[in-house]
Design a protein around this motif. Structure first.
Motif, mmCIF file in Angstrom:
data_model
loop_
_atom_site.group_PDB
_atom_site.id
_atom_site.type_symbol
_atom_site.label_atom_id
_atom_site.label_comp_id
_atom_site.label_asym_id
_atom_site.label_seq_id
_atom_site.Cartn_x
_atom_site.Cartn_y
_atom_site.Cartn_z
ATOM 1 N N LYS A 177 9.032 4.177 8.742
ATOM 2 C CA LYS A 177 9.351 4.601 10.108
ATOM 3 C C LYS A 177 8.896 3.561 11.129
ATOM 4 N N THR A 178 7.675 3.058 10.970
ATOM 5 C CA THR A 178 7.184 2.017 11.870
ATOM 6 C C THR A 178 7.470 0.622 11.335
ATOM 7 N N ASP A 179 7.951 0.557 10.086
ATOM 8 C CA ASP A 179 8.222 -0.702 9.399
ATOM 9 C C ASP A 179 6.944 -1.520 9.189
ATOM 10 N N ILE A 180 5.863 -0.822 8.846
ATOM 11 C CA ILE A 180 4.586 -1.488 8.577
ATOM 12 C C ILE A 180 4.112 -1.109 7.178
ATOM 13 N N ALA A 181 3.612 -2.092 6.459
ATOM 14 C CA ALA A 181 3.029 -1.849 5.139
ATOM 15 C C ALA A 181 1.706 -2.593 5.040
ATOM 16 N N ILE A 182 0.760 -1.996 4.321
ATOM 17 C CA ILE A 182 -0.535 -2.631 4.089
ATOM 18 C C ILE A 182 -0.709 -2.849 2.596
ATOM 19 N N LEU A 183 -0.967 -4.086 2.222
ATOM 20 C CA LEU A 183 -1.143 -4.475 0.832
ATOM 21 C C LEU A 183 -2.621 -4.704 0.548
ATOM 22 N N GLY A 184 -3.024 -4.567 -0.698
ATOM 23 C CA GLY A 184 -4.431 -4.774 -1.023
ATOM 24 C C GLY A 184 -4.639 -5.169 -2.469
ATOM 25 N N ARG A 185 -5.803 -5.744 -2.723
ATOM 26 C CA ARG A 185 -6.173 -6.110 -4.094
ATOM 27 C C ARG A 185 -7.701 -6.097 -4.181
ATOM 28 N N LYS A 186 -8.202 -5.513 -5.264
ATOM 29 C CA LYS A 186 -9.641 -5.475 -5.523
ATOM 30 C C LYS A 186 -9.981 -6.508 -6.591
ATOM 31 N N TYR A 187 -10.697 -7.538 -6.184
ATOM 32 C CA TYR A 187 -11.137 -8.561 -7.125
ATOM 33 C C TYR A 187 -12.564 -8.313 -7.601
ATOM 34 N N GLY A 188 -13.309 -7.490 -6.857
ATOM 35 C CA GLY A 188 -14.683 -7.196 -7.238
ATOM 36 C C GLY A 188 -15.680 -8.120 -6.573
#
Length: 346
Positions: A177-188
Motif C-alpha cells: 500500500k505504501t510501497d515500502i519494504a524492510i529487509l533484514g539479515r541476522k549474522y550474529g
C-alpha cells in the motif's frame, strides 16, 4: 626590528578577522534565508562531497529473483479457472517450462548493530505475485475466460550485492500500500559483521516547498550515482508525497531523497524514490528459454515466438514516497521489529 615583526603579525591577525567577518556578512547577504529553519531552495554554498560520500556508503544494490513453473495448455483446450478445480496441472498442460523474473533496486541500511542489519527499499522491487494467469484472446484481441497458461511461483530470493554468506536477506516487512519494504539479515554478534548505516536526521516531507533543492542517491542500471532535482507538487496527498524533476533510470527505486535545512551539513532524509511514469507495450520476442541462442538478423527467425510486455519510461517526472510513511510503518511494527532483533530508529 621586533616592533616591526610584531606589527606585521598584528596586521595579519586583523586581516584574517576582517576576512572572516566579511565572509559571514557576505553569506548573510547572499543567503538571507539560510537560517530560516526551512529546507533550502538554493544550490549549496559550499562543498557537500564529504557528507554525500558518507551517506552513499549506506545505500546498497539489491536484486530480487522469483522462479516460476509455467503450465501451458493445448491451444484447442478451452479450460476455465473453475474447471481446473483440484485437478493436477501437469496432466492438463501441454508442456511445462521454467522461467525466472528478476528486478533490481536500491536499499538504504537503516540499522546495523550486534551483527544484525536492516534495509529499507520499495515493495515493488521485491514483490512478485504467487500466481500468474494468462487468458486466451478472441479474434478481436479481447481476453476470454479460457486459460492459456498458469505460472506458479516456486521460490524467491533477495540479494544485497556484496553482503557475506551468499548475499541473501529476508523480507521483514512488506507493505504494498505504501510501497515500502524492510529487509533484514541476522549474522550474529560473533560474526563481527557491521555495515555503514544512515546516521543523518530523518526529515519531514510536509515541510518541503515548491522549488526545494534535493539530492537523490541510488543504483540506476547497477551504478551507484548521485543526482539532483527540484521539488514539485509538495504535499500532493495526505501523507506528503511529492514529485522531483530528476532524470532516473531502472534500479533507482528504493533510492533516497535528501534535503538540506539551513545549509550544509544539515542533510535530512525526506523521501524514498518510488517510480517514474511508464507505458506498457506488448512486443514479440524469440524463445526466451534458450538464453544461449544467437540469432542472425539477416535470416528470418522460424522458432517459437513469445509476447512480452515492454516498458517505455517517461523521464523527468519522479514520484517520491515521503519519509513520514516509513516512520509510520516502523512505529506500527515496532514491537515485532524489536522482537526480531531490529530496534530501528530507537
Amino acid at each position: 626590528m621586533k616592533n616591526t615583526k610584531r606589527a606585521f603579525i598584528v596586521s595579519i591577525i586583523l586581516m584574517s578577522l576582517f576576512h572572516l567577518s566579511c565572509s559571514t556578512v557576505t553569506y548573510d547577504s547572499i543567503y538571507p534565508a539560510l537560517k530560516d529553519g526551512q529546507y533550502d531552495s538554493e544550490f549549496p554554498y559550499r562543498s557537500t562531497s564529504n557528507e554525500l560520500e558518507k551517506i552513499s556508503n549506506a545505500i546498497q544494490r539489491i536484486i530480487s529473483s522469483a522462479f516460476y513453473r509455467v503450465y501451458v495448455f493445448p491451444i484447442d483446450a478451452n479450460i476455465t479457472l473453475e474447471e481446473l478445480g483440484g485437478q493436477k496441472l501437469e496432466k492438463l498442460a501441454e508442456k511445462v517450462i521454467l522461467i525466472d523474473n528478476s528486478s533490481s533496486g536500491t536499499a538504504l541500511v537503516i540499522y546495523s548493530e550486534n551483527g544484525n542489519v536492516a534495509l529499507v527499499t520499495c515493495s515493488h522491487t521485491i514483490n512478485f505475485p504467487d500466481t500468474l494467469i494468462a487468458y486466451k484472446a478472441d479474434t478481436k484481441g479481447n481476453p476470454t475466460k479460457f486459460i492459456e497458461s498458469i505460472s506458479i511461483k516456486e521460490r524467491q530470493v533477495v540479494y544485497v550485492a556484496g553482503f557475506p554468506e551468499g548475499s541473501t536477506v529476508d523480507i521483514l516487512l512488506d507493505d504494498p500500500k505504501t510501497d515500502i519494504a524492510i529487509l533484514g539479515r541476522k549474522y550474529g554478534v560473533q560474526s563481527g559483521v557491521r555495515f555503514p548505516s544512515f546516521k543523518f536526521k530523518l526529515g519531514r516531507a510536509k515541510d518541503l516547498e515548491w522549488g526545494t533543492f534535493v539530492y537523490l542517491l541510488g543504483f540506476p542500471m547497477n551504478n551507484k550515482m548521485i543526482t539532483k532535482g527540484i521539488v514539485s507538487s509538495p504535499n500532493k496527498d495526505e501523507i506528503g508525497s511529492f514529485l522531483v524533476d530528476a532524470v532516473i533510470n531502472p534500479g533507482f527505486s528504493g533510492g533516497i531523497v535528501l534535503a538540506i535545512r539551513d545549509g550544509v551539513p544539515n542533510f535530512e532524509l525526506v523521501g524514498i524514490v518510488q517510480s517514474v511514469p511508464e507505458e506498457k507495450e506488448e512486443m514479440l520476442y524469440p524463445d526466451i528459454t534458450d538464453k544461449a541462442a544467437k540469432y542472425n538478423p539477416v535470416i528470418p527467425y522460424k522458432g517459437e515466438i513469445y509476447v512480452k510486455k515492454h516498458s517505455s519510461i517517461r523521464y523527468g517526472i519522479t514520484r517520491i514516497i515521503p519519509v513520514e510513511a516509513l516512520i509510520k510503518l516502523i512505529e506500527e511494527n515496532k514491537s515485532y521489529l524489536v522482537k526480531e532483533g531490529f530496534p530501528i530508529f530507537q
